[in-house]
Write a protein that holds these residues in place. Structure first.
Motif, PDB file in Angstrom:
ATOM      1  N   LEU A 133      23.496   3.476  47.725  1.00  0.00           N
ATOM      2  CA  LEU A 133      22.228   4.521  47.321  1.00  0.00           C
ATOM      3  C   LEU A 133      22.281   5.903  47.907  1.00  0.00           C
ATOM      4  N   THR A 134      21.810   6.736  47.444  1.00  0.00           N
ATOM      5  CA  THR A 134      21.623   7.964  48.034  1.00  0.00           C
ATOM      6  C   THR A 134      20.490   8.829  47.629  1.00  0.00           C
ATOM      7  N   ALA A 195      16.446   7.714  33.062  1.00  0.00           N
ATOM      8  CA  ALA A 195      16.901   8.952  32.073  1.00  0.00           C
ATOM      9  C   ALA A 195      15.532   9.872  32.402  1.00  0.00           C
ATOM     10  N   ALA A 196      14.527   9.716  32.846  1.00  0.00           N
ATOM     11  CA  ALA A 196      13.582  10.883  33.082  1.00  0.00           C
ATOM     12  C   ALA A 196      14.049  11.600  34.415  1.00  0.00           C
ATOM     13  N   MET A 197      14.743  10.735  35.390  1.00  0.00           N
ATOM     14  CA  MET A 197      15.080  11.448  36.666  1.00  0.00           C
ATOM     15  C   MET A 197      16.339  12.595  36.364  1.00  0.00           C
ATOM     16  N   LEU A 215      19.719   8.643  43.592  1.00  0.00           N
ATOM     17  CA  LEU A 215      20.935   8.513  42.915  1.00  0.00           C
ATOM     18  C   LEU A 215      21.587   7.247  43.640  1.00  0.00           C
ATOM     19  N   TRP A 216      22.631   6.925  42.960  1.00  0.00           N
ATOM     20  CA  TRP A 216      23.570   5.804  43.287  1.00  0.00           C
ATOM     21  C   TRP A 216      25.074   6.029  43.130  1.00  0.00           C
ATOM     22  N   ILE A 220      27.887   8.331  36.551  1.00  0.00           N
ATOM     23  CA  ILE A 220      28.631   9.268  35.790  1.00  0.00           C
ATOM     24  C   ILE A 220      27.976  10.664  36.172  1.00  0.00           C
ATOM     25  N   ALA A 221      26.881  10.758  36.801  1.00  0.00           N
ATOM     26  CA  ALA A 221      26.160  12.196  37.131  1.00  0.00           C
ATOM     27  C   ALA A 221      27.271  12.799  38.039  1.00  0.00           C
ATOM     28  N   TYR A 222      28.024  12.167  39.020  1.00  0.00           N
ATOM     29  CA  TYR A 222      28.939  12.771  39.778  1.00  0.00           C
ATOM     30  C   TYR A 222      30.080  13.631  39.108  1.00  0.00           C
TER      31      TYR A 222
END
Length: 315
Positions: A133-134, A195-197, A215-216, A220-222
């Motif tokens: 978790l981040t 989704a909102a984040m 985030l965690w 895929i965001a990374y």
């Protein structure tokens, strides 16, 4: 890149007990007996058995759930995926209304749910052991490299930490551990949806504005953005966790072959990243096609997970 259409659609699912009612209805109201062991036992590897898999809109869950959907359908299982929030998911598995779920985070993130329901479900094994978790900012944000740095920079972020679903372990950990540990009293934790984040993150990055989000990893965001996880010297967000597959009571007896395959199931960082890319980005409107593409490119995964049962599968 914006959040996938698949993710946006999933996060519209109604949370709470209403979802559980839908689960029971989908199962014919029979406590799951219509799912387990049904069908013609001679129809193929799965014998025509019906199986219902719960899906919460977390990226690793979307990717792995559709991967297993494709595999099991090739093996003659009849697969239903039920989109649901985290609390009714645990209730549904514990009650036997749904068969399995692939994204239980232990020992910390889902600790509350596990304490309540862990003795009513079957732990089917760990498939990933480097989940974290981040609290995260875009890499262009200067002078904020640690969660501790947030305390003196509330104005930079308009006093907002953008979170995800209120029932998630990530929001609970941020609220109950990180905020008090680091004295972030000047911040409001926005409890919204994944989704909102992601939409707020995307908009902020497009304008190169400061933002801090929950985030965690894996996510895929990374791969989509240049991000910086804030250091956590006090360990408030917890250490690396394991992701487990869980099943309803009696799952191992009703699905012995699948239980064995899930016991063999594991993904490396590289494999999970590539699977998420294929399912969530390359084929965002057809996750099954993305799963098939990844499976076709990774025959060694099929061999080590399914053994002889996967010898003749074509993706």
């Amino acid at each position: 890149m914006k959040p996938t259409k698949r993710t946006r659609r999933l996060t519209s699912v109604t949370a709470g007990l209403a979802s559980l009612v839908l689960l029971a209805t989908a199962c014919g109201g029979d406590g799951g007996s219509g799912l387990a062991g049904g069908g013609d036992e001679d129809a193929g590897q799965g014998g025509g058995k019906e199986i219902e898999i719960a899906l919460i809109p977390w990226e690793e869950a979307i990717a792995t759930t559709h991967m297993w959907e494709v595999i099991l359908e090739e093996l003659d299982y009849e697969v239903t995926i039920t989109e649901v929030d985290v609390a009714p998911m645990y209730q549904g598995v514990a009650n036997g209304d749904i068969d399995m779920f692939l994204d239980t985070w232990l020992p910390a993130t889902h600790a509350d749910y596990w304490e309540e329901y862990g003795d009513q479900v079957e732990d089917l094994g760990v498939w990933y052991d480097n989940a974290v978790l981040t609290l995260t900012v875009p890499s262009y944000v200067e002078d904020v490299d640690s969660i501790a740095d947030l305390a003196d920079n509330a104005d930079m972020f308009d006093g907002r930490i953008v979170g995800i679903e209120s029932g998630s372990g990530l929001v609970r950990t941020t609220k109950e551990e990180a905020i008090p540990t680091y004295g972030l009293d000047d911040y409001e934790l926005i409890e919204s949806s994944t989704a909102a984040m992601l939409a707020e993150l995307d908009s902020a990055i497009a304008e190169e504005e400061p933002i801090v989000v929950t985030l965690w990893r894996p996510h895929i965001a990374y791969a989509q953005y240049d991000l910086k996880d804030l250091e956590d010297p006090e360990g408030a967000m917890g250490g690396a966790e394991e992701i487990h597959a869980v099943g309803r009571a009696g799952f191992g007896e009703d699905f012995p072959e699948l239980t064995e395959w899930l016991g063999n199931f594991e993904l490396s960082d590289e494999e999970l990243s590539a699977l998420e890319q294929a399912v969530l980005a390359d084929h965002e409107d057809d996750p099954q096609a993305g799963a098939r593409e990844w499976l076709a490119a990774n025959p060694e995964f099929i061999e080590r997970t399914l053994g002889d049962a996967g010898a003749d599968l074509q993706f």
